[in-house]
Design a protein around this motif. Structure first.
Motif, mmCIF file in Angstrom:
data_model
loop_
_atom_site.group_PDB
_atom_site.id
_atom_site.type_symbol
_atom_site.label_atom_id
_atom_site.label_comp_id
_atom_site.label_asym_id
_atom_site.label_seq_id
_atom_site.Cartn_x
_atom_site.Cartn_y
_atom_site.Cartn_z
ATOM 1 N N PRO A 51 103.311 108.299 84.457
ATOM 2 C CA PRO A 51 103.456 109.720 84.151
ATOM 3 C C PRO A 51 103.483 109.977 82.649
ATOM 4 O O PRO A 51 104.007 109.169 81.879
ATOM 5 C CB PRO A 51 104.794 110.094 84.804
ATOM 6 C CG PRO A 51 105.529 108.812 84.917
ATOM 7 C CD PRO A 51 104.505 107.741 85.120
ATOM 8 N N ALA A 52 102.917 111.119 82.231
ATOM 9 C CA ALA A 52 102.922 111.489 80.816
ATOM 10 C C ALA A 52 104.321 111.932 80.398
ATOM 11 O O ALA A 52 105.021 112.598 81.168
ATOM 12 C CB ALA A 52 101.933 112.619 80.578
ATOM 13 N N PRO A 53 104.751 111.579 79.190
ATOM 14 C CA PRO A 53 106.079 112.009 78.719
ATOM 15 C C PRO A 53 106.204 113.535 78.651
ATOM 16 O O PRO A 53 107.268 114.089 78.880
ATOM 17 C CB PRO A 53 106.169 111.390 77.312
ATOM 18 C CG PRO A 53 105.176 110.278 77.305
ATOM 19 C CD PRO A 53 104.068 110.716 78.211
ATOM 20 N N SER A 54 105.084 114.214 78.335
ATOM 21 C CA SER A 54 105.069 115.683 78.266
ATOM 22 C C SER A 54 103.917 116.188 79.136
ATOM 23 O O SER A 54 102.788 116.346 78.659
ATOM 24 C CB SER A 54 104.879 116.158 76.816
ATOM 25 O OG SER A 54 105.910 115.668 75.988
ATOM 26 N N PRO A 55 104.178 116.422 80.421
ATOM 27 C CA PRO A 55 103.106 116.757 81.365
ATOM 28 C C PRO A 55 102.335 118.018 80.958
ATOM 29 O O PRO A 55 102.914 118.975 80.439
ATOM 30 C CB PRO A 55 103.850 116.983 82.682
ATOM 31 C CG PRO A 55 105.171 116.303 82.510
ATOM 32 C CD PRO A 55 105.497 116.387 81.060
ATOM 33 N N ARG A 74 104.421 119.967 78.187
ATOM 34 C CA ARG A 74 105.824 120.351 78.357
ATOM 35 C C ARG A 74 106.791 119.182 78.084
ATOM 36 O O ARG A 74 107.090 118.393 78.972
ATOM 37 C CB ARG A 74 106.022 120.875 79.777
ATOM 38 C CG ARG A 74 105.058 121.970 80.163
ATOM 39 C CD ARG A 74 105.332 122.486 81.570
ATOM 40 N NE ARG A 74 106.648 123.075 81.658
ATOM 41 C CZ ARG A 74 107.256 123.404 82.802
ATOM 42 N NH1 ARG A 74 106.644 123.167 83.956
ATOM 43 N NH2 ARG A 74 108.461 123.923 82.798
ATOM 44 N N PRO A 75 107.299 119.112 76.864
ATOM 45 C CA PRO A 75 108.288 118.062 76.563
ATOM 46 C C PRO A 75 109.642 118.366 77.192
ATOM 47 O O PRO A 75 109.946 119.516 77.530
ATOM 48 C CB PRO A 75 108.382 118.104 75.035
ATOM 49 C CG PRO A 75 108.006 119.515 74.684
ATOM 50 C CD PRO A 75 106.987 119.945 75.697
ATOM 51 N N ASN A 98 101.697 117.456 72.141
ATOM 52 C CA ASN A 98 100.293 117.033 72.144
ATOM 53 C C ASN A 98 99.405 118.062 71.458
ATOM 54 O O ASN A 98 99.734 118.553 70.395
ATOM 55 C CB ASN A 98 99.842 116.720 73.567
ATOM 56 C CG ASN A 98 100.747 115.696 74.249
ATOM 57 O OD1 ASN A 98 101.234 114.775 73.592
ATOM 58 N ND2 ASN A 98 100.990 115.859 75.526
ATOM 59 N N ALA A 99 98.249 118.394 72.068
ATOM 60 C CA ALA A 99 97.350 119.377 71.459
ATOM 61 C C ALA A 99 98.027 120.742 71.414
ATOM 62 O O ALA A 99 99.003 120.993 72.123
ATOM 63 C CB ALA A 99 96.053 119.462 72.264
ATOM 64 N N ASN A 100 97.475 121.642 70.561
ATOM 65 C CA ASN A 100 98.107 122.962 70.444
ATOM 66 C C ASN A 100 98.087 123.709 71.771
ATOM 67 O O ASN A 100 97.184 123.536 72.591
ATOM 68 C CB ASN A 100 97.436 123.801 69.365
ATOM 69 C CG ASN A 100 95.968 124.109 69.609
ATOM 70 O OD1 ASN A 100 95.113 123.670 68.876
ATOM 71 N ND2 ASN A 100 95.660 124.875 70.645
ATOM 72 N N THR A 101 99.105 124.528 71.979
ATOM 73 C CA THR A 101 99.134 125.413 73.146
ATOM 74 C C THR A 101 98.021 126.445 72.997
ATOM 75 O O THR A 101 97.837 127.025 71.927
ATOM 76 C CB THR A 101 100.506 126.100 73.243
ATOM 77 O OG1 THR A 101 101.483 125.118 73.582
ATOM 78 C CG2 THR A 101 100.505 127.201 74.288
ATOM 79 N N MET A 167 122.534 128.731 79.993
ATOM 80 C CA MET A 167 122.340 127.345 80.422
ATOM 81 C C MET A 167 121.161 126.767 79.666
ATOM 82 O O MET A 167 120.386 127.496 79.038
ATOM 83 C CB MET A 167 122.097 127.257 81.935
ATOM 84 C CG MET A 167 120.752 127.741 82.397
ATOM 85 S SD MET A 167 120.515 129.522 82.231
ATOM 86 C CE MET A 167 118.936 129.724 83.054
ATOM 87 N N ASN A 168 121.028 125.446 79.705
ATOM 88 C CA ASN A 168 119.906 124.787 79.056
ATOM 89 C C ASN A 168 118.706 124.700 79.993
ATOM 90 O O ASN A 168 118.865 124.462 81.195
ATOM 91 C CB ASN A 168 120.287 123.373 78.620
ATOM 92 C CG ASN A 168 121.075 123.362 77.322
ATOM 93 O OD1 ASN A 168 120.967 124.270 76.501
ATOM 94 N ND2 ASN A 168 121.874 122.324 77.121
ATOM 95 N N ILE A 169 117.521 124.858 79.432
ATOM 96 C CA ILE A 169 116.263 124.610 80.149
ATOM 97 C C ILE A 169 115.778 123.243 79.693
ATOM 98 O O ILE A 169 115.388 123.069 78.535
ATOM 99 C CB ILE A 169 115.217 125.693 79.834
ATOM 100 C CG1 ILE A 169 115.741 127.083 80.215
ATOM 101 C CG2 ILE A 169 113.911 125.396 80.559
ATOM 102 C CD1 ILE A 169 116.025 127.263 81.685
ATOM 103 N N GLU A 170 115.813 122.261 80.578
ATOM 104 C CA GLU A 170 115.472 120.883 80.213
ATOM 105 C C GLU A 170 114.031 120.741 79.739
ATOM 106 O O GLU A 170 113.749 120.062 78.746
ATOM 107 C CB GLU A 170 115.713 119.967 81.422
ATOM 108 C CG GLU A 170 115.211 118.541 81.261
ATOM 109 C CD GLU A 170 115.953 117.741 80.207
ATOM 110 O OE1 GLU A 170 115.362 116.795 79.662
ATOM 111 O OE2 GLU A 170 117.127 118.064 79.920
ATOM 112 N N THR A 171 113.095 121.392 80.430
ATOM 113 C CA THR A 171 111.671 121.240 80.141
ATOM 114 C C THR A 171 111.135 122.502 79.475
ATOM 115 O O THR A 171 111.367 123.609 79.952
ATOM 116 C CB THR A 171 110.884 120.981 81.438
ATOM 117 O OG1 THR A 171 111.449 119.870 82.126
ATOM 118 C CG2 THR A 171 109.421 120.683 81.146
#
Length: 310
Positions: A51-55, A74-75, A98-101, A167-171
């Protein structure tokens, strides 16, 4: 002596056959090894599936009649402090990994009063504690940030207030919310931060052109219905909406639709015709019950109560 010669010759023959066979096998083996080596050279390097670290993610959303597509990676937080640390304050961020959004609009849109032509743009931000600068950049294909930043390529820029979340958003997440026929908000969420980029689209111009064109011909029931609902929703000429919805209901009287009758009741109520609104709502309620549609049953019942129906 003769027997010895025959035996010797037989042995020599066998040896010779073995020798030549061995040589032949050696040549064959060498050719086989050579072929295998050539095949290995041609074969692609083995890759391990992981799996990619940032899908990578793609968001597609219709805003009015405009297609908006957002492509980004998405990191995750992974226990790290994000803003002010991993993503420094005051510096331009690729807004993802990764590449620009990339944000693509199928029609022209308006951002902060600036017209943005249809096409693809890189989305860059400058995060700060209380507000972010959000920018659309005309060069949409970069490995993160451009090698050389060019202010002339910033086609729109917005200062967005930071909203702290409970709350925190993990991704890292991008949304497109607060949708109307003419607008939406591109939301950026990560850690406990939310910022929004409002966009507007000129849906009304396209819809009105379509309505005018269809009404010149021979509109069917669905055309009258759609035009009437649009006029009601956008607070346009309610008298026209009334005429059109009544025509739609008349054209479908042999097979009435509870959702059409529902809109007829709302348009009549908005036009101040409470009695006919109640009559339409009662018909819609009856048909919704037969269809087993509890949502429309409740909506009609609530409206009838609001309008004082007996």
């Amino acid at each position: 002596m003769k027997k010895i010669s025959i035996k010797f010759l037989s042995t020599l023959t066998v040896f010779t056959l073995v020798f030549f066979t061995s040589c032949q096998n050696k040549e064959t083996n060498e050719e086989t090894v050579k072929e295998v080596k050539e095949e290995i050279k041609k074969a692609p390097a083995a890759r391990i599936a992981s799996p990619a670290p940032s899908p990578f993610s793609t968001l597609e959303q219709k805003v009015g009649l405009t297609d908006v597509t957002i492509e980004y990676s998405r990191p995750n937080m992974r226990g790290r402090t994000i803003f002010g640390d991993l993503v420094p304050y005051g510096k331009t961020w690729r807004t993802g990994a990764n590449a620009n959004t990339k944000v693509t609009f199928s029609t022209d849109v308006t951002v902060n009063g600036t017209n943005v032509e249809k096409g693809s743009y890189a989305l860059y931000t400058v995060p700060n504690q209380k507000s972010w600068d959000i920018m659309l950049y005309s060069d949409a294909n970069n490995s993160g940030l451009p090698k050389e930043w060019d202010d002339a390529k910033v086609v729109a820029k917005v200062s967005a207030e930071v909203v702290k979340m409970p709350m925190n958003i993990e991704t890292f997440t991008i949304t497109l919310d607060d949708l109307t026929n003419n607008s939406g908000v591109i939301g950026l969420l990560w850690e406990d931060v939310y910022v929004g980029l409002p966009i507007t689209v000129d849906t009304d111009k396209a819809v009105m052109a379509s309505i005018d064109e269809v009404m010149k011909g021979s509109p069917n029931a669905n055309a009258y219905y759609t035009a009437a609902v649009y006029f009601k929703t956008e607070n346009k000429d309610i008298d026209k909406a009334l005429i059109w919805v009544d025509k739609a209901i008349e054209m479908t009287k042999e097979d009435p639709k509870f959702w059409m009758l529902r809109q007829q009741s709302l348009i009549h109520a908005k036009a101040g015709k409470t009695e006919t609104a109640i009559a339409a709502a009662k018909k819609s309620l009856e048909l919704a019950k037969k269809a087993g549609n509890d949502d429309y049953v409740k909506m009609n019942a609530d409206s009838l109560k609001e309008w004082g129906a007996k």
